[in-house]
Design a protein around this motif. Structure first.
Motif, PDB file in Angstrom:
ATOM      1  N   LEU A 168       0.815  -1.204   0.000  1.00 40.96           N
ATOM      2  CA  LEU A 168       0.000   0.000   0.000  1.00 40.96           C
ATOM      3  C   LEU A 168       0.856   1.266   0.000  1.00 40.96           C
ATOM      4  CD1 LEU A 168      -2.983  -0.385  -0.103  1.00 40.96           C
ATOM      5  CD2 LEU A 168      -3.113   0.074   2.344  1.00 40.96           C
ATOM      6  N   LEU A 169       1.866   1.262   0.867  1.00 38.60           N
ATOM      7  CA  LEU A 169       2.698   2.456   1.004  1.00 38.60           C
ATOM      8  C   LEU A 169       4.049   2.302   0.317  1.00 38.60           C
ATOM      9  CD1 LEU A 169       2.029   3.056   4.816  1.00 38.60           C
ATOM     10  CD2 LEU A 169       0.912   4.194   2.892  1.00 38.60           C
ATOM     11  N   GLY A 170       4.223   1.153  -0.359  1.00 40.56           N
ATOM     12  CA  GLY A 170       5.524   0.823  -0.928  1.00 40.56           C
ATOM     13  C   GLY A 170       6.076   1.891  -1.853  1.00 40.56           C
ATOM     14  N   ALA A 171       5.235   2.332  -2.807  1.00 38.06           N
ATOM     15  CA  ALA A 171       5.698   3.298  -3.802  1.00 38.06           C
ATOM     16  C   ALA A 171       6.121   4.610  -3.147  1.00 38.06           C
ATOM     17  CB  ALA A 171       4.589   3.553  -4.826  1.00 38.06           C
ATOM     18  N   TRP A 172       5.278   5.055  -2.221  1.00 34.79           N
ATOM     19  CA  TRP A 172       5.551   6.327  -1.543  1.00 34.79           C
ATOM     20  C   TRP A 172       6.859   6.240  -0.754  1.00 34.79           C
ATOM     21  CZ3 TRP A 172       6.199   8.194   3.408  1.00 34.79           C
ATOM     22  CH2 TRP A 172       6.053   9.594   3.569  1.00 34.79           C
ATOM     23  N   LEU A 173       7.032   5.116  -0.036  1.00 34.06           N
ATOM     24  CA  LEU A 173       8.238   4.939   0.770  1.00 34.06           C
ATOM     25  C   LEU A 173       9.474   4.930  -0.111  1.00 34.06           C
ATOM     26  CD1 LEU A 173       7.037   2.223   3.316  1.00 34.06           C
ATOM     27  CD2 LEU A 173       7.600   4.600   3.815  1.00 34.06           C
ATOM     28  N   LYS A 174       9.348   4.242  -1.265  1.00 26.78           N
ATOM     29  CA  LYS A 174      10.477   4.129  -2.174  1.00 26.78           C
ATOM     30  C   LYS A 174      10.860   5.506  -2.718  1.00 26.78           C
ATOM     31  CE  LYS A 174      12.192   1.017  -5.686  1.00 26.78           C
ATOM     32  NZ  LYS A 174      11.821   0.081  -6.749  1.00 26.78           N
ATOM     33  N   LEU A 228      10.966  -2.496   5.212  1.00 28.49           N
ATOM     34  CA  LEU A 228      10.989  -3.946   5.105  1.00 28.49           C
ATOM     35  C   LEU A 228      12.409  -4.441   4.889  1.00 28.49           C
ATOM     36  CD1 LEU A 228       8.418  -5.384   5.465  1.00 28.49           C
ATOM     37  CD2 LEU A 228       8.288  -5.764   3.003  1.00 28.49           C
ATOM     38  N   PHE A 229      12.690  -5.626   5.404  1.00 23.35           N
ATOM     39  CA  PHE A 229      14.010  -6.250   5.297  1.00 23.35           C
ATOM     40  C   PHE A 229      15.082  -5.336   5.875  1.00 23.35           C
ATOM     41  CE2 PHE A 229      11.643  -7.594   1.379  1.00 23.35           C
ATOM     42  CZ  PHE A 229      11.085  -8.703   1.994  1.00 23.35           C
ATOM     43  N   ALA A 230      14.731  -4.613   6.913  1.00 23.05           N
ATOM     44  CA  ALA A 230      15.681  -3.746   7.595  1.00 23.05           C
ATOM     45  C   ALA A 230      15.239  -3.612   9.049  1.00 23.05           C
ATOM     46  CB  ALA A 230      15.727  -2.363   6.937  1.00 23.05           C
ATOM     47  N   VAL A 231      16.072  -2.924   9.835  1.00 24.49           N
ATOM     48  CA  VAL A 231      15.794  -2.824  11.268  1.00 24.49           C
ATOM     49  C   VAL A 231      14.402  -2.228  11.562  1.00 24.49           C
ATOM     50  CG1 VAL A 231      16.570  -1.819  13.438  1.00 24.49           C
ATOM     51  CG2 VAL A 231      18.231  -2.737  11.816  1.00 24.49           C
ATOM     52  N   PRO A 232      13.957  -1.162  10.872  1.00 27.24           N
ATOM     53  CA  PRO A 232      12.634  -0.598  11.199  1.00 27.24           C
ATOM     54  C   PRO A 232      11.516  -1.628  11.100  1.00 27.24           C
ATOM     55  CG  PRO A 232      13.820   0.900   9.772  1.00 27.24           C
ATOM     56  CD  PRO A 232      14.644  -0.347   9.841  1.00 27.24           C
ATOM     57  N   GLY A 233      11.557  -2.474  10.075  1.00 26.81           N
ATOM     58  CA  GLY A 233      10.532  -3.497   9.919  1.00 26.81           C
ATOM     59  C   GLY A 233      10.537  -4.485  11.072  1.00 26.81           C
ATOM     60  N   ILE A 234      11.761  -4.883  11.473  1.00 20.50           N
ATOM     61  CA  ILE A 234      11.876  -5.838  12.580  1.00 20.50           C
ATOM     62  C   ILE A 234      11.330  -5.226  13.869  1.00 20.50           C
ATOM     63  CG2 ILE A 234      13.510  -7.157  13.962  1.00 20.50           C
ATOM     64  CD1 ILE A 234      15.298  -7.273  11.471  1.00 20.50           C
TER      65      ILE A 234
END
Lengths: 294, 346
Positions: A138-144, A151-157
Motif C-alpha cells: 500500500l505504502l511501498g511506492a511512496w516509501l520508495k 521492510l528487510f531492515a531494522v525498522p521493519g523488525i
C-alpha cells in the motif's frame, strides 16, 4: 473490607480439609504425571540445548558465539528489544491509563484490540507489514520515492516486534489500575499536584511492580520472537538476523554447535526471566495476581 | 472563607444528581451534609472541591467565582472516604506531599516541610509516627493522617467525605469530639458529608438535609429536629410516626372521629399527621384522642416502645410509654400528640 489499604496482600491459602484431599496413591500418581510431563517437555529440551551447545567443548562454544554473524545477531536482538520495550512501556501505560481511568466511547473496542496480537498468528502480523510497506504494498511506492526502507531492515523488525509484544505491559497494568481507582490521583490533585506530578509521585509508584512484571515478559518476547520477525527480516546475515532467526539458519546449515550455542543464550534469557518473575511474584504476589492469565 | 453555592445543577450522563441547589456557608462554620445514599450530598461536596464541574450554576469562594477554577487552584483540603493515603509514602511524606509539589518560592525547603509534618502530627495526636506507612496504621490513625495531610496546604475550606464512615462506633465517637476541637482551634470553614444523623446533629453548627438531589432543610440541630419542614425531614431525623387524617373546618379527624387537635389554618381535605413517638400525652378517657390496641411492645433503654393498631389493622403507629405503664398486650391506649405537624397528603 471496604478499605483498600487494609486489604491483605497475602495469597489466599485454603486449608486442606480431609474431605477434599485425595488418597496418598492418587496424589502420587497425579504428581508423577505432572513432573513427567514437565521433564519431557521442558527440562529435557533445556538439557539437550546446553548439552548440544557444549558437545564439542567450551572452546567450540565460545568460538561459535564469537563469530561475527552471531555477534551481529545478538547486537540486533538487543537493539530491537531496546527500542520496542520502551515504546511498549509508553503505549502500555497510556492505554492502561485511558482504559482504567476514563470513560469514553470505543473503550471496549480498544480493550479487545489490545489483545489482538495474542490471538493472531505472528506470521500474519509479519505479512501485514509486508502488504503495507512492501514494494507492491500500500505504502511501498511512496516509501520508495522518499528513500525510506522499512521492510528487510531494522525498522521493519522493530515494527513487527512492537506489534507482537504490545499487549504485555498494557495487560498487566489495566486490571491493576482499574482496581486501584482514581482515589489516590484525586487526593494528589486536591493537594495541588499537577498532572505530571500526580503521575510521577502517585500513579507510577502504585503500579511499579506490575509494570516491571509486564516489562519483563515484554522483553522476553521481544528477544525471542520468531514468526513475525522472520517474515519482515529478509534473513540477511550480519544485517537483519536476530538471534532466533540466526539459530534457524545455523541449524539448517548443520552447524549444531553454533545453533545450540545461540539457542542456549535464549534459553538462559528465559531462565533469568523465569527467576525474576518468580521473585517478583513472591514479593508482590497480590499486586500482580489480578493480572495473571498468561 | 465564605462559600456560596448558587443554583447548581449537576447531571451525570443526563441523569440529574443535583437539582438547582443553593447554599450559603459562613466563614468558619462547621456544616454537615446529611442524607441517605443517592441524595447528592457527596456530589455537592465534590462540586465544592472542584472534583466535579457543575452543569449549571456557580460556586463562589468569598466573592470569587471558583467554578471555573481547577481543584489545584481552589486550595481546598479534601479528606476522602477511604482516606486515599499514598501507600508507598511514609506518614510524614503523605502529610508533606501538598507542600512538596508546590513550585518556585511557595515551596518550602525540605526541612521546613518535615517540621510542618511533625507539627501537624502533634495536632492530630500522632506524634512519633512519621516513619510509619499507611498499612501500619489503624483506621482511626489513617483518618487523622488524612486530615493532617489536607490541613498541611492551609486550605481555604476543609471538605470531608464520610470522615468516620469506615470506623467502628467507639473510635467514631472519639474522633467526632476531636474533629470538633480541631475545628474550634483552627477555625477552618468545614463541610462534611455523613449519612449518620447523630453525627451531623452533634457535630455541626448547621445541618443541610438532602434528599434526591435537593436540599430539604438547612438549620441548626434544634431547628431540624424541632421544626422539620417536610415529611422527609420528619421521617429521616429522629423517630417519627405518621397517620393519614382528614381536616374539616380546622379540626383534625382520624377516620370518623375528631382527635382533639385543631389546625385552624390548614386547608380542608386529606393530610398526613406527623409526631414524635415520645412526645405524646397519654389520656385516660377518650373524647378527642387517638386510641388503639397494643400490637407489640419493645423495651428500648429506659422506655417502652409500643406499636398500636388504630382502627382495626389498617394503621399502625409507634409511641413511647413509661416502663411502668400497665399497657399489656391487647390493652387499649389513648393518647394525643403534644407536638405535631400536618403535611398535605402525598
Amino acid at each position: 473490607m471496604a478499605d483498600p489499604e487494609i486489604k491483605s496482600y497475602e495469597p489466599h491459602h485454603e486449608s486442606q480439609s480431609a474431605a477434599v484431599t485425595e488418597s496418598r496413591p492418587v496424589r502420587a500418581v497425579l504428581m508423577a504425571v505432572a513432573f513427567a510431563f514437565l521433564g519431557v517437555f521442558l527440562v529435557l529440551p533445556l538439557i539437550v540445548v546446553f548439552n548440544e551447545a557444549l558437545a564439542k567443548g567450551v572452546g567450540a562454544y565460545t568460538e561459535a558465539l564469537a563469530s561475527p554473524d552471531t555477534r551481529s545477531a545478538i547486537r540486533l536482538t538487543l537493539l530491537v528489544a531496546a527500542i520496542s520495550v520502551p515504546l511498549n512501556i509508553v503505549f502500555g501505560i497510556s492505554a492502561a491509563w485511558a482504559i482504567a481511568k476514563f470513560e469514553f466511547k470505543g473503550k471496549a473496542f480498544l480493550t479487545t484490540l489490545i489483545d489482538l496480537p495474542f490471538s493472531v498468528s505472528p506470521v500474519i502480523s509479519g505479512l501485514v507489514y509486508v502488504l503495507l510497506f512492501g514494494a507492491q504494498g500500500l505504502l511501498g511506492a511512496w516509501l520508495k520515492a522518499h528513500g525510506i526502507v522499512i521492510l528487510f531492515a531494522v525498522p521493519g523488525i522493530v515494527l513487527a516486534t512492537v506489534f507482537v509484544t504490545f499487549p504485555f505491559v498494557a495487560r498487566e497494568l489495566i486490571p491493576l489500575m482499574q482496581e486501584q481507582g482514581n482515589g489516590d490521583e484525586e487526593a494528589a490533585l486536591s493537594l495541588g499536584a499537577n498532572g505530571w506530578q500526580t503521575f510521577w509521585y502517585v500513579t507510577l509508584p502504585n503500579v511499579k511492580w506490575g509494570l516491571l512484571y509486564g516489562v519483563l515478559l515484554c522483553n522476553a518476547r521481544a528477544m525471542g520472537e520468531f514468526g513475525a520477525v522472520s517474515v519482515v527480516s529478509g534473513h540477511i546475515r550480519g544485517l537483519t538476523n536476530t538471534m532466533p532467526l540466526h539459530v534457524e539458519i545455523l541449524y539448517n546449515e548443520y552447524n549444531a554447535v553454533g545453533a545450540f550455542a545461540v539457542a542456549s543464550l535464549l534459553a538462559g534469557l528465559a531462565l533469568v526471566t523465569l527467576v525474576l518473575k518468580t521473585l517478583l511474584e513472591m514479593r508482590y504476589g497480590a499486586e500482580i495476581a489480578a493480572t495473571r492469565g498468561h | 472563607m465564605e462559600v456560596r453555592v448558587a443554583n447548581v445543577r449537576k447531571e451525570f450522563d443526563r441523569f440529574p444528581a443535583l437539582h438547582d441547589v443553593s447554599l450559603d456557608i459562613k466563614s468558619g462554620e462547621l456544616i454537615a451534609l446529611l442524607g441517605p445514599s443517592g441524595s447528592g450530598k457527596t456530589t455537592l461536596l465534590r462540586l465544592i472541591a472542584g472534583l466535579e464541574r457543575p452543569t449549571k450554576g456557580a460556586i463562589f469562594f468569598g466573592d470569587e467565582d471558583a467554578s471555573q477554577k481547577s481543584i489545584q487552584e481552589r486550595n481546598v483540603g479534601f479528606v476522602f472516604q477511604h482516606y486515599a493515603l499514598f501507600r508507598h509514602m511514609t506518614v510524614a511524606d503523605n502529610i508533606g506531599f501538598g507542600l512538596k509539589v508546590r513550585h518556585g518560592p511557595s515551596r518550602p525547603p525540605a526541612q521546613e516541610i518535615r517540621r510542618r509534618a511533625s507539627e501537624l502530627l502533634d495536632l492530630v495526636q500522632l506524634s512519633g509516627l512519621e516513619k510509619r506507612y499507611p498499612a501500619q496504621l489503624s483506621g482511626g490513625q489513617r483518618q487523622r493522617v488524612a486530615l493532617a495531610r489536607a490541613m498541611a496546604i492551609e486550605p481555604k475550606v476543609l471538605l470531608l467525605d464520610e470522615p468516620f464512615g469506615a470506623l467502628d462506633a467507639q473510635v467514631r465517637r472519639e474522633l467526632r469530639r476531636w474533629l470538633r476541637d480541631i475545628h474550634d482551634a483552627t477555625g477552618h470553614t468545614t463541610v462534611f458529608v455523613t449519612h449518620d444523623q447523630e453525627e451531623a446533629l452533634e457535630l455541626a453548627d448547621r445541618v443541610v438535609v438532602m434528599s434526591q438531589g435537593r436540599i430539604e432543610q438547612v438549620g441548626t440541630a434544634d431547628e431540624i429536629y424541632d421544626t422539620p419542614n417536610s415529611p422527609f425531614v420528619y421521617g429521616f431525623i429522629g423517630e417519627s410516626s405518621s397517620l393519614p387524617v382528614k381536616v374539616e373546618n380546622g379540626d383534625i379527624w382520624l377516620a370518623d372521629r375528631p382527635i382533639g387537635l385543631s389546625a385552624p389554618h390548614a386547608a380542608s381535605g386529606e393530610a398526613m399527621l406527623y409526631f414524635r413517638p415520645h412526645d405524646v400525652e397519654l389520656l385516660d378517657g377518650c373524647s378527642g384522642c387517638i386510641a388503639g390496641t397494643v400490637a407489640a411492645s419493645r423495651r428500648v433503654a429506659d422506655t417502652r416502645r409500643v406499636e398500636l393498631e388504630i382502627g382495626g389493622e389498617r394503621q399502625r403507629v409507634e409511641i413511647e410509654l413509661p416502663v411502668d405503664h400497665p399497657a399489656a398486650q391487647k390493652s387499649r391506649v389513648a393518647f394525643r400528640p403534644r407536638r405535631w405537624k400536618l403535611f398535605p397528603a402525598a
